[in-house]
Design a protein around this motif. Structure first.
Motif, PDB file in Angstrom:
ATOM      1  N   ASN A 107      31.577 -51.263-127.296  1.00 40.53           N
ATOM      2  CA  ASN A 107      32.882 -51.923-127.352  1.00 40.53           C
ATOM      3  C   ASN A 107      33.517 -51.803-128.728  1.00 40.53           C
ATOM      4  N   ARG A 108      32.703 -51.844-129.755  1.00 43.79           N
ATOM      5  CA  ARG A 108      33.234 -51.811-131.126  1.00 43.79           C
ATOM      6  C   ARG A 108      33.670 -50.417-131.562  1.00 43.79           C
ATOM      7  N   VAL A 109      32.991 -49.408-131.079  1.00 44.76           N
ATOM      8  CA  VAL A 109      33.187 -48.077-131.644  1.00 44.76           C
ATOM      9  C   VAL A 109      34.626 -47.590-131.510  1.00 44.76           C
ATOM     10  N   LYS A 110      35.312 -48.000-130.447  1.00 42.90           N
ATOM     11  CA  LYS A 110      36.684 -47.533-130.244  1.00 42.90           C
ATOM     12  C   LYS A 110      37.668 -48.150-131.242  1.00 42.90           C
ATOM     13  N   THR A 111      37.226 -49.145-131.987  1.00 39.15           N
ATOM     14  CA  THR A 111      38.119 -49.786-132.953  1.00 39.15           C
ATOM     15  C   THR A 111      38.017 -49.183-134.345  1.00 39.15           C
ATOM     16  N   PHE A 112      37.049 -48.275-134.552  1.00 37.39           N
ATOM     17  CA  PHE A 112      36.827 -47.733-135.898  1.00 37.39           C
ATOM     18  C   PHE A 112      37.710 -46.518-136.163  1.00 37.39           C
ATOM     19  N   ASP A 113      38.061 -46.325-137.423  1.00 33.72           N
ATOM     20  CA  ASP A 113      38.803 -45.136-137.823  1.00 33.72           C
ATOM     21  C   ASP A 113      37.936 -43.898-137.651  1.00 33.72           C
ATOM     22  N   ARG A 114      38.565 -42.801-137.334  1.00 31.94           N
ATOM     23  CA  ARG A 114      37.846 -41.536-137.246  1.00 31.94           C
ATOM     24  C   ARG A 114      37.203 -41.242-138.601  1.00 31.94           C
ATOM     25  N   GLY A 115      35.950 -40.789-138.561  1.00 36.99           N
ATOM     26  CA  GLY A 115      35.230 -40.493-139.796  1.00 36.99           C
ATOM     27  C   GLY A 115      34.293 -41.594-140.228  1.00 36.99           C
ATOM     28  N   ALA A 116      34.314 -42.741-139.557  1.00 39.29           N
ATOM     29  CA  ALA A 116      33.384 -43.820-139.895  1.00 39.29           C
ATOM     30  C   ALA A 116      31.947 -43.339-139.677  1.00 39.29           C
ATOM     31  N   PHE A 117      31.017 -43.899-140.460  1.00 33.92           N
ATOM     32  CA  PHE A 117      29.602 -43.538-140.364  1.00 33.92           C
ATOM     33  C   PHE A 117      28.868 -44.681-139.685  1.00 33.92           C
ATOM     34  N   LEU A 118      28.255 -44.385-138.539  1.00 33.81           N
ATOM     35  CA  LEU A 118      27.551 -45.388-137.753  1.00 33.81           C
ATOM     36  C   LEU A 118      26.044 -45.242-137.947  1.00 33.81           C
ATOM     37  N   TYR A 119      25.386 -46.336-138.307  1.00 34.98           N
ATOM     38  CA  TYR A 119      23.921 -46.359-138.363  1.00 34.98           C
ATOM     39  C   TYR A 119      23.429 -47.263-137.241  1.00 34.98           C
ATOM     40  N   VAL A 120      22.492 -46.750-136.424  1.00 30.29           N
ATOM     41  CA  VAL A 120      22.010 -47.502-135.272  1.00 30.29           C
ATOM     42  C   VAL A 120      20.502 -47.675-135.369  1.00 30.29           C
ATOM     43  N   ASP A 121      20.068 -48.903-135.291  1.00 28.26           N
ATOM     44  CA  ASP A 121      18.657 -49.265-135.324  1.00 28.26           C
ATOM     45  C   ASP A 121      18.109 -49.172-133.894  1.00 28.26           C
ATOM     46  N   ILE A 122      17.081 -48.335-133.671  1.00 22.98           N
ATOM     47  CA  ILE A 122      16.570 -48.129-132.312  1.00 22.98           C
ATOM     48  C   ILE A 122      15.259 -48.870-132.072  1.00 22.98           C
ATOM     49  N   ALA A 123      14.864 -49.758-132.963  1.00 21.78           N
ATOM     50  CA  ALA A 123      13.604 -50.485-132.797  1.00 21.78           C
ATOM     51  C   ALA A 123      13.592 -51.272-131.488  1.00 21.78           C
ATOM     52  N   GLY A 124      12.495 -51.161-130.737  1.00 21.79           N
ATOM     53  CA  GLY A 124      12.355 -51.933-129.504  1.00 21.79           C
ATOM     54  C   GLY A 124      12.949 -51.288-128.277  1.00 21.79           C
ATOM     55  N   PHE A 125      13.638 -50.175-128.416  1.00 21.89           N
ATOM     56  CA  PHE A 125      14.223 -49.516-127.252  1.00 21.89           C
ATOM     57  C   PHE A 125      13.139 -48.821-126.422  1.00 21.89           C
ATOM     58  N   THR A 126      13.304 -48.840-125.111  1.00 27.00           N
ATOM     59  CA  THR A 126      12.436 -48.053-124.240  1.00 27.00           C
ATOM     60  C   THR A 126      12.833 -46.590-124.361  1.00 27.00           C
ATOM     61  N   ASP A 127      12.008 -45.715-123.796  1.00 28.82           N
ATOM     62  CA  ASP A 127      12.324 -44.284-123.835  1.00 28.82           C
ATOM     63  C   ASP A 127      13.673 -44.002-123.171  1.00 28.82           C
ATOM     64  N   ASP A 128      13.934 -44.659-122.031  1.00 29.69           N
ATOM     65  CA  ASP A 128      15.204 -44.436-121.326  1.00 29.69           C
ATOM     66  C   ASP A 128      16.388 -44.957-122.139  1.00 29.69           C
ATOM     67  N   GLU A 129      16.247 -46.151-122.705  1.00 29.78           N
ATOM     68  CA  GLU A 129      17.332 -46.724-123.518  1.00 29.78           C
ATOM     69  C   GLU A 129      17.619 -45.843-124.720  1.00 29.78           C
ATOM     70  N   ARG A 130      16.588 -45.362-125.342  1.00 29.93           N
ATOM     71  CA  ARG A 130      16.762 -44.501-126.510  1.00 29.93           C
ATOM     72  C   ARG A 130      17.432 -43.184-126.129  1.00 29.93           C
ATOM     73  N   GLY A 131      17.006 -42.614-124.998  1.00 28.87           N
ATOM     74  CA  GLY A 131      17.602 -41.359-124.544  1.00 28.87           C
ATOM     75  C   GLY A 131      19.088 -41.505-124.237  1.00 28.87           C
ATOM     76  N   ARG A 132      19.453 -42.600-123.549  1.00 25.06           N
ATOM     77  CA  ARG A 132      20.869 -42.822-123.233  1.00 25.06           C
ATOM     78  C   ARG A 132      21.694 -43.015-124.505  1.00 25.06           C
ATOM     79  N   LEU A 133      21.119 -43.746-125.462  1.00 27.43           N
ATOM     80  CA  LEU A 133      21.841 -43.985-126.712  1.00 27.43           C
ATOM     81  C   LEU A 133      22.084 -42.681-127.463  1.00 27.43           C
ATOM     82  N   LEU A 134      21.057 -41.846-127.571  1.00 29.71           N
ATOM     83  CA  LEU A 134      21.200 -40.606-128.330  1.00 29.71           C
ATOM     84  C   LEU A 134      22.188 -39.658-127.657  1.00 29.71           C
ATOM     85  N   THR A 135      22.204 -39.664-126.337  1.00 30.95           N
ATOM     86  CA  THR A 135      23.188 -38.852-125.618  1.00 30.95           C
ATOM     87  C   THR A 135      24.604 -39.350-125.893  1.00 30.95           C
TER      88      THR A 135
END
Length: 326
Positions: free
Chosen positions: A37-65
């Motif tokens: 929901n938040r990502v569409k509000t950021f200016d183009r060129g913003a740098f996003l850091y995402v913490d993947i701790a605790g994600f299942t294999d499926d959750e992690r795969g969907r996020l990376l895609t």
């Protein structure tokens, strides 16, 4: 530069302390659940850091895609559990940084961030817009709302000038109490009308002023609000004022750049676009009319474009006027 950290752990946020203290970057932190929901509000060129701790294999795969498809942003992965087995594949899919437990423990430095940025550099702006400029200035999107707008920074906004007509007439006809009631009713009416598109009254006198709308760099729906206000003038007079008079107002709309400052701290602003909208509203606009600059109409809703006619050129801008119903 905007750095946006998505994590549910305060310990991770703490490691970004050097970035937060840096004068070159603005750090924002959000829970991971708000990423999409938040990502569409950021200016183009913003740098996003995402913490993947605790994600299942499926959750992690969907996020990376999902992250690999975000062509408007850089991103980095925080993997303190060592779940990513092929780190190189992250970079093949567009990642710009990877932090494991050891690297994060050293603290996220502005120097490291600078190196990460160089892996994928592009101009901040908007793909698909005409040259990413308007009013002769590079578009600096202010977003869909005010969440990422910071005082002291320049952005592109929708700019609406509105003012009641016939002030000298009703100053003579109305009592002081009626006049104050009219001015308050008008301001409240405008505030309600612009709220649906996050419009904000920025500069206001007794009878009107300047309203800013966040602009994402693609299309502005704010002229539709102006369009509706013009059609609703008699409704305002009857339902909002409680006075036996028909009032009218004039509106001008433009899209341009200005340094944003908090309301009440706008006296020192120097802006070509602000000058344009005020001059258009105060010196060129006729009573009871809605004018829009031609370059701005191109970024407006398709549904209203056929409702304007050319009326001339003012200070280098081709001006169009809304066709009013009989």
């Amino acid at each position: 530069m905007d750095i946006v950290l998505f994590t549910d752990r305060s310990s991770v946020e703490k490691q970004f302390g050097p970035v937060k203290r840096s004068r070159s970057h603005d750090l924002q932190c959000y829970p991971r659940s708000e990423l999409r929901n938040r990502v569409k509000t950021f200016d183009r060129g913003a740098f996003l850091y995402v913490d993947i701790a605790g994600f299942t294999d499926d959750e992690r795969g969907r996020l990376l895609t999902y992250l690999a498809r975000l062509t408007d942003y850089r991103y980095g992965i925080i993997d303190t559990e060592g779940k990513i087995k092929d780190v190189a594949e992250l970079f093949h899919n567009g990642a710009s940084d990877y932090l494991n437990r050891s690297l994060l423990g050293e603290g996220m430095s502005a120097k490291r961030l600078g190196r990460a940025v160089l892996l994928r550099s592009f101009e901040a702006g908007v793909e698909g817009s005409a040259g990413a400029t308007i009013d002769g200035q590079k578009i600096i999107p202010s977003g869909h709302d005010w969440n990422t707008v910071r005082p002291g920074h320049e952005y592109t906004f929708g700019m609406m000038y509105i003012e009641l007509d016939g002030q000298s007439i009703f100053k003579n006809k109305l009592s002081e109490g009626q006049l104050n009631s009219l001015m308050n009713s008008f301001k409240r009416y405008i505030e309600r009308s612009i709220a649906q598109l996050a419009g904000k009254i920025w500069i206001w006198n007794d009878f009107g002023g300047l309203i800013l709308f966040p602009y994402d760099g693609r299309q502005s729906e704010a002229p539709v609000i102006c369009f509706r206000l013009m059609l609703a003038r008699k409704i305002f007079s009857v339902e909002e004022t409680g006075l036996d008079m028909i009032f009218s107002y004039r509106i001008a709309f433009h899209i341009g750049n200005t340094v944003y400052k908090r309301k009440g701290d706008t006296g020192t602003i120097v802006s070509k676009s602000i000058n344009t909208i005020f001059h258009l509203g105060q010196k060129y606009l006729h009573e009871g009319q809605f004018y829009i600059t031609e370059e701005t109409l191109k970024f407006s809703s398709e549904g209203i474009k056929g409702s304007f006619i050319q009326v001339g050129n003012y200070e280098g801008h081709d001006i169009l006027r809304m066709r009013l119903p009989l």
